[in-house]
Design an enzyme around this catalytic site. Sequence first.
Site, PDB file in Angstrom:
ATOM      1  CG  ASP A  36      -2.037   1.006   1.125  1.00  0.00           C
ATOM      2  OD1 ASP A  36      -3.201   0.585   1.021  1.00  0.00           O
ATOM      3  OD2 ASP A  36      -1.755   2.231   1.136  1.00  0.00           O
ATOM      4  CB  ILE A  37       0.943   4.140  -2.302  1.00  0.00           C
ATOM      5  CG1 ILE A  37       2.085   4.965  -2.863  1.00  0.00           C
ATOM      6  CG2 ILE A  37      -0.289   4.986  -2.095  1.00  0.00           C
ATOM      7  CD1 ILE A  37       1.834   5.460  -4.279  1.00  0.00           C
ATOM      8  CD  GLN A  97     -14.747  -0.108  -2.863  1.00  0.00           C
ATOM      9  OE1 GLN A  97     -15.965  -0.210  -2.684  1.00  0.00           O
ATOM     10  NE2 GLN A  97     -14.102  -0.777  -3.785  1.00  0.00           N
ATOM     11  CG  HIS A 103      -8.605  -2.563  -2.377  1.00  0.00           C
ATOM     12  ND1 HIS A 103      -9.503  -1.848  -3.147  1.00  0.00           N
ATOM     13  CD2 HIS A 103      -8.497  -1.888  -1.216  1.00  0.00           C
ATOM     14  CE1 HIS A 103      -9.913  -0.794  -2.474  1.00  0.00           C
ATOM     15  NE2 HIS A 103      -9.323  -0.797  -1.284  1.00  0.00           N
ATOM     16  CG  PHE A 104      -9.220  -9.160   0.148  1.00  0.00           C
ATOM     17  CD1 PHE A 104      -9.693  -9.164  -1.166  1.00  0.00           C
ATOM     18  CD2 PHE A 104      -9.942  -9.841   1.112  1.00  0.00           C
ATOM     19  CE1 PHE A 104     -10.867  -9.838  -1.496  1.00  0.00           C
ATOM     20  CE2 PHE A 104     -11.111 -10.513   0.794  1.00  0.00           C
ATOM     21  CZ  PHE A 104     -11.579 -10.506  -0.516  1.00  0.00           C
ATOM     22  CG  HIS A 105      -6.835  -2.718   3.121  1.00  0.00           C
ATOM     23  ND1 HIS A 105      -6.073  -1.602   2.882  1.00  0.00           N
ATOM     24  CD2 HIS A 105      -8.066  -2.434   2.620  1.00  0.00           C
ATOM     25  CE1 HIS A 105      -6.813  -0.676   2.286  1.00  0.00           C
ATOM     26  NE2 HIS A 105      -8.034  -1.159   2.101  1.00  0.00           N
TER      27      HIS A 105
HETATM   28  P1  AMP Z   1      -9.803   1.643   0.488  1.00  0.00           P
HETATM   29  O1  AMP Z   1     -10.089   2.762   1.452  1.00  0.00           O
HETATM   30  O2  AMP Z   1     -10.166   0.304   1.066  1.00  0.00           O
HETATM   31  O3  AMP Z   1     -10.401   1.879  -0.877  1.00  0.00           O
HETATM   32  O4  AMP Z   1      -8.227   1.633   0.341  1.00  0.00           O
HETATM   33  C1  AMP Z   1      -7.547   2.089  -0.776  1.00  0.00           C
HETATM   34  C2  AMP Z   1      -6.082   1.899  -0.490  1.00  0.00           C
HETATM   35  O5  AMP Z   1      -5.361   1.978  -1.704  1.00  0.00           O
HETATM   36  C3  AMP Z   1      -5.483   2.955   0.467  1.00  0.00           C
HETATM   37  O6  AMP Z   1      -4.920   2.296   1.590  1.00  0.00           O
HETATM   38  C4  AMP Z   1      -4.436   3.643  -0.394  1.00  0.00           C
HETATM   39  O7  AMP Z   1      -3.299   4.017   0.326  1.00  0.00           O
HETATM   40  C5  AMP Z   1      -4.126   2.582  -1.443  1.00  0.00           C
HETATM   41  N1  AMP Z   1      -3.624   3.083  -2.713  1.00  0.00           N
HETATM   42  C6  AMP Z   1      -4.149   4.060  -3.490  1.00  0.00           C
HETATM   43  N2  AMP Z   1      -3.420   4.238  -4.597  1.00  0.00           N
HETATM   44  C7  AMP Z   1      -2.401   3.346  -4.523  1.00  0.00           C
HETATM   45  C8  AMP Z   1      -1.293   3.034  -5.371  1.00  0.00           C
HETATM   46  N3  AMP Z   1      -1.079   3.687  -6.525  1.00  0.00           N
HETATM   47  N4  AMP Z   1      -0.433   2.057  -4.990  1.00  0.00           N
HETATM   48  C9  AMP Z   1      -0.632   1.416  -3.826  1.00  0.00           C
HETATM   49  N5  AMP Z   1      -1.660   1.636  -2.996  1.00  0.00           N
HETATM   50  C10 AMP Z   1      -2.530   2.611  -3.327  1.00  0.00           C
END
Ligand code: AMP
Length: 141
Positions: A36-37, A97, A103-105
């Site tokens: 995750d970025i 979201q 996506h799964f964290h």
């Molecule tokens: P969500 O709130 O479940 O939609 O989480 C989206 C996640 O995607 C967040 O934790 C962001 O930090 C992550 N994210 C967004 N853009 C990127 C990217 N380009 N590379 C890696 N992670 C990302």
Amino acid sequence: MTNNNLIDDCIFCKIIRGEIPSHKIAETDKACAFLDINPISEGHCLVIPKYHGEFFHQIPDDYLADILPLARKVALASGLDEAQYNLLQNNGPMAHQVVPHVHFHIIPKPRKEEGLIVGWPMKEASQDKLKGTLNRIKEKL
Ligand code: AMP
Ligand code: ZN
């Protein structure tokens, strides 16, 4: 691998296609794991299907089938079998979201103050209410 199930205007589809950079950990034909970025804690990563869908229920079984084994591999490689962590998947903006590609964290929880903080507003429910809920769900299975 074919990319027929991806779309142009999606940041995670672009990561899958290699059009934007990512810190890729591992992948299969149908799933991909990367850091995750903006990590909530060190090692926070994402596991995604190589299929564009906004919500969990829109992803076909064969793509879902690759996700949990890959998540487990990544959790083990991250040393999380010796630690604590959350596996989280959000559906819809109200449910937190932000990126509309499933996506799964995997979020390490090294300390109480670090990692995911979850609100858990539990309520009491009567047996009748629980039975009503059970019937409503089972009728549609
Ligand atoms: P969500 O709130 O479940 O939609 O989480 C989206 C996640 O995607 C967040 O934790 C962001 O930090 C992550 N994210 C967004 N853009 C990127 C990217 N380009 N590379 C890696 N992670 C990302
Ligand atoms: Zn996508």
